[in-house]
Design a protein around this motif. Structure first.
Motif, PDB file in Angstrom:
ATOM      1  N   MET A   1       0.847  -1.192   0.000  1.00  0.00           N
ATOM      2  CA  MET A   1       0.000   0.000   0.000  1.00  0.00           C
ATOM      3  C   MET A   1       0.883   1.243   0.000  1.00  0.00           C
ATOM      4  SD  MET A   1      -1.314   0.156   3.988  1.00  0.00           S
ATOM      5  CE  MET A   1      -1.204  -1.620   4.242  1.00  0.00           C
ATOM      6  N   GLU A   5      -2.817   5.367   1.684  1.00  0.00           N
ATOM      7  CA  GLU A   5      -3.675   4.316   2.229  1.00  0.00           C
ATOM      8  C   GLU A   5      -3.279   3.989   3.661  1.00  0.00           C
ATOM      9  OE1 GLU A   5      -4.999  -0.335   1.442  1.00  0.00           O
ATOM     10  OE2 GLU A   5      -3.806   0.733  -0.066  1.00  0.00           O
ATOM     11  N   LEU A   6      -1.978   3.980   3.937  1.00  0.00           N
ATOM     12  CA  LEU A   6      -1.516   3.755   5.311  1.00  0.00           C
ATOM     13  C   LEU A   6      -2.089   4.825   6.235  1.00  0.00           C
ATOM     14  CD1 LEU A   6       0.341   2.184   7.273  1.00  0.00           C
ATOM     15  CD2 LEU A   6       2.188   3.741   6.606  1.00  0.00           C
ATOM     16  N   SER A   7      -2.121   6.055   5.755  1.00  0.00           N
ATOM     17  CA  SER A   7      -2.686   7.151   6.535  1.00  0.00           C
ATOM     18  C   SER A   7      -4.176   6.934   6.779  1.00  0.00           C
ATOM     19  CB  SER A   7      -2.454   8.472   5.804  1.00  0.00           C
ATOM     20  OG  SER A   7      -3.113   9.535   6.459  1.00  0.00           O
ATOM     21  N   ARG A   8      -4.905   6.537   5.746  1.00  0.00           N
ATOM     22  CA  ARG A   8      -6.350   6.324   5.893  1.00  0.00           C
ATOM     23  C   ARG A   8      -6.645   5.181   6.859  1.00  0.00           C
ATOM     24  NH1 ARG A   8      -6.063   7.452   0.384  1.00  0.00           N
ATOM     25  NH2 ARG A   8      -5.983   5.234  -0.161  1.00  0.00           N
ATOM     26  N   ARG A   9      -5.869   4.120   6.801  1.00  0.00           N
ATOM     27  CA  ARG A   9      -6.141   2.951   7.640  1.00  0.00           C
ATOM     28  C   ARG A   9      -5.811   3.185   9.108  1.00  0.00           C
ATOM     29  NH1 ARG A   9      -4.185  -2.704   5.487  1.00  0.00           N
ATOM     30  NH2 ARG A   9      -5.113  -3.171   7.515  1.00  0.00           N
ATOM     31  N   THR A  10      -4.867   4.054   9.372  1.00  0.00           N
ATOM     32  CA  THR A  10      -4.427   4.255  10.759  1.00  0.00           C
ATOM     33  C   THR A  10      -4.915   5.566  11.361  1.00  0.00           C
ATOM     34  OG1 THR A  10      -2.354   5.273  10.014  1.00  0.00           O
ATOM     35  CG2 THR A  10      -2.349   2.879  10.383  1.00  0.00           C
ATOM     36  N   GLU A  41       1.302  -4.624   6.248  1.00  0.00           N
ATOM     37  CA  GLU A  41       0.575  -4.742   7.512  1.00  0.00           C
ATOM     38  C   GLU A  41       1.469  -4.500   8.728  1.00  0.00           C
ATOM     39  OE1 GLU A  41      -2.682  -5.003   7.937  1.00  0.00           O
ATOM     40  OE2 GLU A  41      -2.847  -4.855   5.756  1.00  0.00           O
ATOM     41  N   VAL A  44       1.227  -0.918   9.509  1.00  0.00           N
ATOM     42  CA  VAL A  44      -0.055  -0.598  10.152  1.00  0.00           C
ATOM     43  C   VAL A  44       0.021  -0.931  11.642  1.00  0.00           C
ATOM     44  CG1 VAL A  44      -2.515  -1.170  10.260  1.00  0.00           C
ATOM     45  CG2 VAL A  44      -1.379  -0.960   8.035  1.00  0.00           C
ATOM     46  N   ARG A  48      -0.047   1.836  14.796  1.00  0.00           N
ATOM     47  CA  ARG A  48      -1.071   1.781  15.842  1.00  0.00           C
ATOM     48  C   ARG A  48      -0.434   1.665  17.219  1.00  0.00           C
ATOM     49  NH1 ARG A  48      -5.161  -2.190  12.424  1.00  0.00           N
ATOM     50  NH2 ARG A  48      -6.219  -0.510  11.281  1.00  0.00           N
TER      51      ARG A  48
END
Length: 217
Positions: A1, A5-10, A41, A44, A48
């Motif tokens: 990713m 996308e990493l920003s959106r997911r976290t 992942e 991610v 987190r």
């Protein structure tokens, strides 16, 4: 990713992600072109963890960096990583009243000896505890240690046993180490919050507070 996308997911902004990479809190992504990096992942999960330590645990960036360096060192045992987490997260008492703190520290070391604790006397938590007890003395509450310290120590032993049992159940070293760090930092927040809630309840029972509405569902 990609980083977006990493920003959106976290929920972590792109500039903050890049800052964490520069500060060594997050591994750099794999370059797919001179201006593009890919993330997976593991990024991610790390993001987190970093955000939890900073936002909930109240840790500084430098403290998180120190803990993560210990986590990533395969030569360190879980016990050593846990010790590093304690050292980086423990409050750093000032230099005031050093003689008094040093005197109280002897009592803390004696407490550990009496209870059979296998703890290095130079651990940062020893000084933090001594500094807190010395401050209580200066405020006229020297009786706190005499009346409460052993009871606190006994309760701490029970909590520590629960913590270690939880960590032991993890399947891999990486999971064990992460659980140890999370339990150390976020577990302190959980324990302090539960203590505050229990104090309110104990006060209400002892001093006859009126009916309290139930917590919202």
């Amino acid at each position: 990713m990609r980083v977006g996308e990493l920003s959106r997911r976290t929920g972590v902004s792109v500039p903050t992600i890049k800052y964490y990479v520069r500060e060594g809190l997050l591994p750099a992504g794999r370059l797919s072109s001179p201006n593009q990096a890919g993330y997976d992942e593991s990024h991610v999960r790390r993001l987190r963890l970093v955000r939890a330590l900073i936002d909930v645990g109240g840790c500084s960036v430098s403290a998180v960096r120190g803990v993560l360096e210990a986590v990533e060192d395969p030569s360190r045992s879980v016990h050593e990583v846990l010790g590093a987490a304690h050292d980086h997260m423990a409050p750093k008492p000032g230099a005031e009243q050093d003689e008094e703190v040093a005197e109280v520290r002897k009592e803390v070391v004696e407490l550990m000896r009496r209870r059979g604790w296998r703890v290095d006397g130079s651990a940062s938590a020893v000084r933090s505890l001594a500094a807190a007890l010395a401050a209580m003395r200066r405020l006229g509450h020297a009786r706190f240690a005499a009346h409460n310290l052993d009871a606190y120590a006994e309760a701490a032993e029970r909590v520590a046993a629960v913590d270690v049992a939880y960590v032991t159940g993890e399947p891999s070293r990486e999971d064990v180490v992460e659980a140890a760090v999370v339990g150390t930092v976020l577990g302190d927040v959980v324990l302090a919050s539960l203590r505050h809630l229990a104090q309110v309840d104990a006060s209400a029972r002892r001093y006859g507070a009126g009916p309290v509405p139930p917590p919202p569902a």
